[in-house]
Design a protein around this motif. Structure first.
Motif, PDB file in Angstrom:
ATOM      1  N   LEU A  37       0.841  -1.192   0.000  1.00 46.94           N
ATOM      2  CA  LEU A  37       0.000   0.000   0.000  1.00 46.94           C
ATOM      3  C   LEU A  37       0.884   1.252   0.000  1.00 46.94           C
ATOM      4  CD1 LEU A  37      -3.170  -0.097   0.343  1.00 46.94           C
ATOM      5  CD2 LEU A  37      -2.784   0.792   2.623  1.00 46.94           C
ATOM      6  N   TYR A  38       0.656   2.157  -0.917  1.00 50.76           N
ATOM      7  CA  TYR A  38       1.471   3.374  -0.905  1.00 50.76           C
ATOM      8  C   TYR A  38       0.686   4.644  -0.606  1.00 50.76           C
ATOM      9  CZ  TYR A  38       0.065   3.648  -5.844  1.00 50.76           C
ATOM     10  OH  TYR A  38      -0.662   3.683  -6.996  1.00 50.76           O
ATOM     11  N   ILE A  39      -0.643   4.564  -0.668  1.00 55.73           N
ATOM     12  CA  ILE A  39      -1.447   5.713  -0.241  1.00 55.73           C
ATOM     13  C   ILE A  39      -2.490   5.219   0.749  1.00 55.73           C
ATOM     14  CG2 ILE A  39      -3.108   7.472  -0.946  1.00 55.73           C
ATOM     15  CD1 ILE A  39      -1.732   7.561  -3.662  1.00 55.73           C
ATOM     16  N   LEU A  40      -2.535   5.843   1.889  1.00 53.05           N
ATOM     17  CA  LEU A  40      -3.528   5.470   2.896  1.00 53.05           C
ATOM     18  C   LEU A  40      -4.264   6.727   3.320  1.00 53.05           C
ATOM     19  CD1 LEU A  40      -4.657   3.298   4.854  1.00 53.05           C
ATOM     20  CD2 LEU A  40      -2.892   4.017   6.458  1.00 53.05           C
ATOM     21  N   ASN A  41      -5.529   6.803   3.005  1.00 55.58           N
ATOM     22  CA  ASN A  41      -6.316   7.958   3.403  1.00 55.58           C
ATOM     23  C   ASN A  41      -7.507   7.509   4.227  1.00 55.58           C
ATOM     24  OD1 ASN A  41      -7.719  10.297   3.683  1.00 55.58           O
ATOM     25  ND2 ASN A  41      -7.580  10.920   1.532  1.00 55.58           N
ATOM     26  N   LEU A  42      -7.414   7.700   5.520  1.00 55.61           N
ATOM     27  CA  LEU A  42      -8.497   7.350   6.447  1.00 55.61           C
ATOM     28  C   LEU A  42      -9.121   8.617   7.025  1.00 55.61           C
ATOM     29  CD1 LEU A  42      -6.771   4.430   8.413  1.00 55.61           C
ATOM     30  CD2 LEU A  42      -8.121   4.278   6.335  1.00 55.61           C
ATOM     31  N   SER A  43      -8.872   9.732   6.349  1.00 57.79           N
ATOM     32  CA  SER A  43      -9.316  11.032   6.842  1.00 57.79           C
ATOM     33  C   SER A  43     -10.839  11.118   6.977  1.00 57.79           C
ATOM     34  CB  SER A  43      -8.812  12.089   5.849  1.00 57.79           C
ATOM     35  OG  SER A  43      -9.442  13.305   6.061  1.00 57.79           O
ATOM     36  N   ASN A  44     -11.289  11.952   7.898  1.00 56.02           N
ATOM     37  CA  ASN A  44     -12.733  12.195   8.070  1.00 56.02           C
ATOM     38  C   ASN A  44     -13.544  10.946   8.362  1.00 56.02           C
ATOM     39  OD1 ASN A  44     -13.530  15.173   7.415  1.00 56.02           O
ATOM     40  ND2 ASN A  44     -11.913  14.644   5.971  1.00 56.02           N
ATOM     41  N   ASN A  45     -13.015  10.118   9.242  1.00 57.13           N
ATOM     42  CA  ASN A  45     -13.807   9.007   9.747  1.00 57.13           C
ATOM     43  C   ASN A  45     -13.979   9.198  11.246  1.00 57.13           C
ATOM     44  OD1 ASN A  45     -14.498   6.915   7.624  1.00 57.13           O
ATOM     45  ND2 ASN A  45     -12.373   7.394   7.103  1.00 57.13           N
ATOM     46  N   ALA A  46     -14.275   8.137  11.956  1.00 54.35           N
ATOM     47  CA  ALA A  46     -14.456   8.269  13.401  1.00 54.35           C
ATOM     48  C   ALA A  46     -13.537   7.289  14.114  1.00 54.35           C
ATOM     49  CB  ALA A  46     -15.919   8.031  13.764  1.00 54.35           C
ATOM     50  N   PHE A  47     -12.334   7.108  13.573  1.00 50.55           N
ATOM     51  CA  PHE A  47     -11.384   6.178  14.191  1.00 50.55           C
ATOM     52  C   PHE A  47     -10.934   6.691  15.554  1.00 50.55           C
ATOM     53  CE2 PHE A  47     -10.651   4.750   9.730  1.00 50.55           C
ATOM     54  CZ  PHE A  47     -10.952   3.410   9.934  1.00 50.55           C
ATOM     55  N   THR A  48     -10.833   5.774  16.508  1.00 49.78           N
ATOM     56  CA  THR A  48     -10.391   6.101  17.862  1.00 49.78           C
ATOM     57  C   THR A  48      -9.179   5.239  18.206  1.00 49.78           C
ATOM     58  OG1 THR A  48     -11.893   4.445  18.749  1.00 49.78           O
ATOM     59  CG2 THR A  48     -12.708   6.696  18.684  1.00 49.78           C
ATOM     60  N   GLY A  49      -8.633   5.433  19.393  1.00 48.85           N
ATOM     61  CA  GLY A  49      -7.515   4.612  19.838  1.00 48.85           C
ATOM     62  C   GLY A  49      -6.201   5.075  19.240  1.00 48.85           C
ATOM     63  N   ALA A  50      -5.176   4.255  19.410  1.00 48.45           N
ATOM     64  CA  ALA A  50      -3.836   4.627  18.978  1.00 48.45           C
ATOM     65  C   ALA A  50      -3.632   4.348  17.497  1.00 48.45           C
ATOM     66  CB  ALA A  50      -2.815   3.843  19.792  1.00 48.45           C
ATOM     67  N   ILE A  51      -2.674   5.072  16.913  1.00 45.03           N
ATOM     68  CA  ILE A  51      -2.215   4.740  15.564  1.00 45.03           C
ATOM     69  C   ILE A  51      -1.485   3.401  15.671  1.00 45.03           C
ATOM     70  CG2 ILE A  51      -0.617   5.384  13.715  1.00 45.03           C
ATOM     71  CD1 ILE A  51      -1.031   8.327  14.601  1.00 45.03           C
ATOM     72  N   PRO A  52      -1.893   2.387  14.889  1.00 43.38           N
ATOM     73  CA  PRO A  52      -1.259   1.075  15.075  1.00 43.38           C
ATOM     74  C   PRO A  52       0.239   1.100  14.772  1.00 43.38           C
ATOM     75  CG  PRO A  52      -2.996   0.982  13.379  1.00 43.38           C
ATOM     76  CD  PRO A  52      -2.910   2.388  13.838  1.00 43.38           C
ATOM     77  N   ARG A  53       1.031   0.477  15.638  1.00 43.06           N
ATOM     78  CA  ARG A  53       2.478   0.367  15.412  1.00 43.06           C
ATOM     79  C   ARG A  53       2.778  -0.337  14.100  1.00 43.06           C
ATOM     80  NH1 ARG A  53       5.171   1.957  19.759  1.00 43.06           N
ATOM     81  NH2 ARG A  53       3.814   2.193  21.537  1.00 43.06           N
ATOM     82  N   SER A  54       1.887  -1.209  13.719  1.00 38.98           N
ATOM     83  CA  SER A  54       2.123  -2.003  12.511  1.00 38.98           C
ATOM     84  C   SER A  54       2.190  -1.145  11.242  1.00 38.98           C
ATOM     85  CB  SER A  54       1.015  -3.047  12.361  1.00 38.98           C
ATOM     86  OG  SER A  54      -0.225  -2.414  12.132  1.00 38.98           O
ATOM     87  N   LEU A  55       1.747   0.107  11.318  1.00 41.21           N
ATOM     88  CA  LEU A  55       1.857   0.980  10.137  1.00 41.21           C
ATOM     89  C   LEU A  55       3.301   1.084   9.661  1.00 41.21           C
ATOM     90  CD1 LEU A  55      -0.331   4.206  10.268  1.00 41.21           C
ATOM     91  CD2 LEU A  55      -0.783   2.056   9.167  1.00 41.21           C
ATOM     92  N   SER A  56       4.225   0.905  10.591  1.00 35.15           N
ATOM     93  CA  SER A  56       5.637   1.013  10.230  1.00 35.15           C
ATOM     94  C   SER A  56       6.102  -0.146   9.350  1.00 35.15           C
ATOM     95  CB  SER A  56       6.496   1.095  11.481  1.00 35.15           C
ATOM     96  OG  SER A  56       6.324  -0.079  12.232  1.00 35.15           O
TER      97      SER A  56
END
Ligand SMILES: *[C@@H]1O[C@H](CO)[C@@H](O)[C@H](O)[C@H]1NC(C)=O
Ligand SMILES: *[C@@H]1O[C@H](CO)[C@@H](O)[C@H](O)[C@H]1NC(C)=O
Length: 156
Positions: A37-56
């Motif tokens: 995946l090279y573009i990730l756009n999760l903008s304007n949602n209702a996500f809560t909690g931490a940014i997952p470490r696995s994004l790295s």
């Protein structure tokens, strides 16, 4: 249900936009498995909690827009090590702590981080304020003009 749908969608695209307020809950850790995946756009949602470490683990990621959600906790340090990341927007969340410095994170514009009340460090706030140093150190109750920390240590 939502998590299943998210993962299902991610297997199909290498670039993904989730438009406006359809997703809530935590961003699933499994997202890190989508290494192409090279573009990730999760903008304007209702996500809560931490940014997952696995994004790295998403080594190809060039653009990540997580703005306008309710993400909280600190930005995982590993996230700042994504060397190809050239666009980032974490604005308007509830992130806390210091922005990782000496990485490309501090080269992103201020607007990549704004709207997180308890986030500190460049480019959002200057290092002096973030580290709690007085910009003009006091010595014997008098302000030392132009004195840096090196000079103060020299005097002691
Ligand atoms: C991400 O999607 C939103 C719409 O939800 C859009 O406004 C924004 O420009 C997109 N971000 C990027 C980096 O393309
Ligand atoms: C990040 O998103 C906000 C909207 O929440 C927008 O105002 C800002 O310009 C964006 N910053 C960048 C660097 O795209």
């Amino acid at each position: 249900m939502e998590m299943f749908l998210l993962v299902k969608i991610l297997t199909i695209f290498t670039a993904i936009n989730f438009l406006c307020n359809k997703f809530s809950g935590q961003i699933p850790e499994e997202i890190g498995g989508f290494k192409s995946l090279y573009i990730l756009n999760l903008s304007n949602n209702a996500f809560t909690g931490a940014i997952p470490r696995s994004l790295s683990n998403m080594r190809k990621l060039e653009s990540s827009d997580l703005s306008v959600n309710s993400l909280n906790e600190q930005i995982p340090a590993e996230f700042a090590k994504l060397t190809l990341l050239s666009f980032l927007n974490l604005s308007n969340n509830h992130l806390v702590g210091r922005i990782s410095h000496s990485t490309q994170f501090s080269t992103f514009p201020k607007s990549s981080f704004e709207g997180n009340k308890d986030l500190l460090g460049p480019p959002l706030t200057t290092d002096d304020i973030a580290a709690g140093f007085s910009p003009q150190p006091m010595f014997n109750g008098r302000r030392f003009p132009n004195s840096g920390h090196d000079q103060i240590i020299g005097m002691l």
